[in-house]
Motif scaffolding. Sequence first.
Motif, PDB file in Angstrom:
ATOM      1  N   ASP A 133     -57.291  16.236  32.584  1.00 35.15           N
ATOM      2  CA  ASP A 133     -58.055  15.966  31.367  1.00 35.15           C
ATOM      3  C   ASP A 133     -58.439  14.490  31.342  1.00 35.15           C
ATOM      4  O   ASP A 133     -58.019  13.716  30.479  1.00 35.15           O
ATOM      5  N   CYS A 134     -59.251  14.120  32.316  1.00 32.47           N
ATOM      6  CA  CYS A 134     -59.623  12.719  32.489  1.00 32.47           C
ATOM      7  C   CYS A 134     -61.073  12.637  32.939  1.00 32.47           C
ATOM      8  O   CYS A 134     -61.513  13.419  33.784  1.00 32.47           O
ATOM      9  N   ILE A 135     -61.818  11.714  32.345  1.00 29.32           N
ATOM     10  CA  ILE A 135     -63.178  11.441  32.802  1.00 29.32           C
ATOM     11  C   ILE A 135     -63.216  10.036  33.391  1.00 29.32           C
ATOM     12  O   ILE A 135     -62.467   9.151  32.977  1.00 29.32           O
ATOM     13  N   GLY A 136     -64.068   9.843  34.373  1.00 35.99           N
ATOM     14  CA  GLY A 136     -64.230   8.531  34.979  1.00 35.99           C
ATOM     15  C   GLY A 136     -65.342   7.757  34.287  1.00 35.99           C
ATOM     16  O   GLY A 136     -66.309   8.345  33.800  1.00 35.99           O
ATOM     17  N   PHE A 137     -65.192   6.436  34.232  1.00 36.54           N
ATOM     18  CA  PHE A 137     -66.241   5.574  33.681  1.00 36.54           C
ATOM     19  C   PHE A 137     -66.513   4.476  34.693  1.00 36.54           C
ATOM     20  O   PHE A 137     -65.673   3.621  34.950  1.00 36.54           O
ATOM     21  N   LEU A 138     -67.691   4.525  35.294  1.00 36.44           N
ATOM     22  CA  LEU A 138     -68.086   3.578  36.335  1.00 36.44           C
ATOM     23  C   LEU A 138     -69.094   2.601  35.746  1.00 36.44           C
ATOM     24  O   LEU A 138     -70.190   2.987  35.345  1.00 36.44           O
ATOM     25  N   LEU A 139     -68.722   1.327  35.676  1.00 36.69           N
ATOM     26  CA  LEU A 139     -69.569   0.326  35.035  1.00 36.69           C
ATOM     27  C   LEU A 139     -69.727  -0.893  35.939  1.00 36.69           C
ATOM     28  O   LEU A 139     -68.982  -1.047  36.910  1.00 36.69           O
ATOM     29  N   PRO A 140     -70.690  -1.779  35.648  1.00 34.01           N
ATOM     30  CA  PRO A 140     -70.927  -2.912  36.551  1.00 34.01           C
ATOM     31  C   PRO A 140     -69.763  -3.893  36.614  1.00 34.01           C
ATOM     32  O   PRO A 140     -69.323  -4.277  37.693  1.00 34.01           O
ATOM     33  N   ASP A 141     -69.263  -4.326  35.445  1.00 36.75           N
ATOM     34  CA  ASP A 141     -68.218  -5.346  35.430  1.00 36.75           C
ATOM     35  C   ASP A 141     -67.653  -5.449  34.017  1.00 36.75           C
ATOM     36  O   ASP A 141     -68.411  -5.521  33.052  1.00 36.75           O
ATOM     37  N   LEU A 142     -66.332  -5.487  33.901  1.00 38.03           N
ATOM     38  CA  LEU A 142     -65.705  -5.592  32.579  1.00 38.03           C
ATOM     39  C   LEU A 142     -65.851  -6.987  31.978  1.00 38.03           C
ATOM     40  O   LEU A 142     -65.535  -7.193  30.806  1.00 38.03           O
ATOM     41  N   SER A 191     -60.281  11.388  42.566  1.00 39.24           N
ATOM     42  CA  SER A 191     -59.058  11.272  41.762  1.00 39.24           C
ATOM     43  C   SER A 191     -58.907  12.439  40.795  1.00 39.24           C
ATOM     44  O   SER A 191     -58.149  12.359  39.836  1.00 39.24           O
ATOM     45  N   MET A 192     -59.660  13.511  41.035  1.00 34.97           N
ATOM     46  CA  MET A 192     -59.595  14.732  40.231  1.00 34.97           C
ATOM     47  C   MET A 192     -60.098  14.540  38.808  1.00 34.97           C
ATOM     48  O   MET A 192     -59.727  15.292  37.914  1.00 34.97           O
ATOM     49  N   VAL A 193     -60.918  13.499  38.556  1.00 38.38           N
ATOM     50  CA  VAL A 193     -61.534  13.419  37.236  1.00 38.38           C
ATOM     51  C   VAL A 193     -62.471  14.609  37.091  1.00 38.38           C
ATOM     52  O   VAL A 193     -63.062  15.085  38.063  1.00 38.38           O
ATOM     53  N   SER A 194     -62.610  15.081  35.867  1.00 36.76           N
ATOM     54  CA  SER A 194     -63.416  16.280  35.635  1.00 36.76           C
ATOM     55  C   SER A 194     -64.893  15.968  35.459  1.00 36.76           C
ATOM     56  O   SER A 194     -65.744  16.851  35.586  1.00 36.76           O
ATOM     57  N   GLY A 195     -65.215  14.719  35.139  1.00 33.43           N
ATOM     58  CA  GLY A 195     -66.598  14.303  34.967  1.00 33.43           C
ATOM     59  C   GLY A 195     -66.678  12.791  35.022  1.00 33.43           C
ATOM     60  O   GLY A 195     -65.656  12.104  34.920  1.00 33.43           O
ATOM     61  N   ALA A 232     -76.648  15.021  44.191  1.00 35.01           N
ATOM     62  CA  ALA A 232     -75.918  15.895  45.111  1.00 35.01           C
ATOM     63  C   ALA A 232     -74.447  16.054  44.735  1.00 35.01           C
ATOM     64  O   ALA A 232     -73.760  16.923  45.271  1.00 35.01           O
ATOM     65  N   SER A 233     -73.972  15.226  43.814  1.00 39.26           N
ATOM     66  CA  SER A 233     -72.558  15.277  43.444  1.00 39.26           C
ATOM     67  C   SER A 233     -72.229  16.582  42.728  1.00 39.26           C
ATOM     68  O   SER A 233     -73.014  17.089  41.929  1.00 39.26           O
ATOM     69  N   LYS A 234     -71.049  17.110  43.003  1.00 45.72           N
ATOM     70  CA  LYS A 234     -70.588  18.315  42.318  1.00 45.72           C
ATOM     71  C   LYS A 234     -69.817  17.982  41.043  1.00 45.72           C
ATOM     72  O   LYS A 234     -69.409  18.883  40.309  1.00 45.72           O
ATOM     73  N   THR A 235     -69.610  16.690  40.795  1.00 40.26           N
ATOM     74  CA  THR A 235     -68.904  16.260  39.591  1.00 40.26           C
ATOM     75  C   THR A 235     -69.903  16.077  38.453  1.00 40.26           C
ATOM     76  O   THR A 235     -70.885  15.349  38.613  1.00 40.26           O
ATOM     77  N   PRO A 236     -69.709  16.732  37.304  1.00 36.48           N
ATOM     78  CA  PRO A 236     -70.617  16.524  36.166  1.00 36.48           C
ATOM     79  C   PRO A 236     -70.749  15.033  35.852  1.00 36.48           C
ATOM     80  O   PRO A 236     -69.748  14.339  35.691  1.00 36.48           O
ATOM     81  N   THR A 237     -71.990  14.551  35.792  1.00 35.12           N
ATOM     82  CA  THR A 237     -72.229  13.113  35.675  1.00 35.12           C
ATOM     83  C   THR A 237     -73.255  12.815  34.589  1.00 35.12           C
ATOM     84  O   THR A 237     -74.273  13.496  34.476  1.00 35.12           O
ATOM     85  N   VAL A 238     -72.968  11.778  33.809  1.00 33.77           N
ATOM     86  CA  VAL A 238     -73.888  11.279  32.790  1.00 33.77           C
ATOM     87  C   VAL A 238     -74.134   9.805  33.069  1.00 33.77           C
ATOM     88  O   VAL A 238     -73.186   9.036  33.240  1.00 33.77           O
ATOM     89  N   THR A 239     -75.399   9.403  33.143  1.00 33.20           N
ATOM     90  CA  THR A 239     -75.715   7.992  33.361  1.00 33.20           C
ATOM     91  C   THR A 239     -76.078   7.332  32.033  1.00 33.20           C
ATOM     92  O   THR A 239     -76.684   7.951  31.162  1.00 33.20           O
ATOM     93  N   ILE A 240     -75.690   6.067  31.903  1.00 30.62           N
ATOM     94  CA  ILE A 240     -76.042   5.266  30.728  1.00 30.62           C
ATOM     95  C   ILE A 240     -77.060   4.212  31.157  1.00 30.62           C
ATOM     96  O   ILE A 240     -76.864   3.514  32.147  1.00 30.62           O
TER      97      ILE A 240
END
Length: 324
Positions: free
Chosen positions: A60-69, A114-118, A133-141
Motif C-alpha cells: 500500500d505504497c505509491i512512489g513520488f518521483l520529483l526533481p529535487d527536495l 520496490s513493489m510500489v503500486s503506482g 511502456a511502463s506497467k506501473t500506473p503513472t500520473v505526471t505532474i
Amino acid sequence: MSTINDVAKEAKVSTATVSRVINGSSRINVQTEKRVLDAMAKLSYSPNTIARSLAKGHNDCIGFLLPDLNLPFWAKLAHEVEKCARSHGWNVMISCAPKNLDDYYSAYNRLSGSMVSGIITTYIGGADEFIKASKTPTVTIGSISECSHSISSNDEQGGIFATRHLISRGCKKIIHISGEMLPERSSNERTYAFIKECERYGIQYKLYETSLVDQVENNYAGIIGNVFYENTDFDGIFASNDILASMCLSTSLSLGFQVPRDIKIVGYDDIPISAMMYPPLTTIRQNYQKLSTLAVETVLNLINGIDVPKVQQISVELIVRGTT
C-alpha cells in the motif's frame, strides 16, 4: 513480541480470521472484527507489512518521483502528497532524479522495482515512450504529454493573470524569465500566454530562459545579471518561480531601484517565503493541496482500475502584494 497466533488465541478465533480482519475482508461480522481488534490492541500486536506485501504482490505504497527536495515548490508538494496518501491509508516512497534521462530512468525503475503500486512523477522531456511502456500506473505532474495521465495547474491562466496585472500597473516594457522550454511541459503555457498578452496590448517584451540545472542548483545569478546589464529601461519582471523572482527583487534593490516604483515584479508558485520578503512578493498561487489530492486520488483510481480523465487542470490565483 506478540504473534498472530497469540491474537487468535486471545480473540478465540482462527489465525485465518485474524488475517482477514487485518486485510479488511468484508466477510467478517462486526462482533468478530471487534474481538480481534481488541485483542490486537491488548497485545500491542502490529502486522508485518512486508509479509503482507509479499502475499498480495504489492504494498500500500505509491512512489513520488520529483526533481529535487531542495526546490520549495516540490518540497511543499511532497508534503501534501504524503499527507493526502496517508489519509487514504497509503504510504509514499520518495525519489529524486534532478538532471537527465538516465537519472530519471534509474529512479523510476527503483520505485517500480520496490513493489510500489503506482507512481506520481515530475515530467522530463524524452521520457514519453518509457512512461507509456511502463506497467506501473503513472500520473505526471506538470505535463501536457499523452504518455500518461497528467495533472497540472492552468499555466495559461497564470501567464494571463501575471501579464495583465503588470500591464494594469502601468508597465510598458516587461522582462519574462521562463523555465526551460522543454516539449510537453505545461509551464511553457505561461510564456506563450505572456507573449500573446504583450502583443495584444502593444507592450514591449523580452524573453530569457533558464535551465533545469539552473533551477535545481539555484544558479540564477548569471541570467539575472544579463537581464539588468542588457536592459536599462524595463519596468516589469514576470519570473517563472518565486526563488527567481526573489533574486530579481534583491538585485533590483541592490542596484538602487525602488520596487514597485521603478520595477514591478511578479513571481509564480506562492511558496511560503513569498509573503516574508520585503516588499512582499506578488505572485501566482498554485494550489498545492488540490494538485496533490488530485494526483493521489488519480493514481489510486488507476491502481483500482477506475477510469479517470486523461488530463486534469487546477485553476491558479493572482496574489497581489508589495512588489506591484
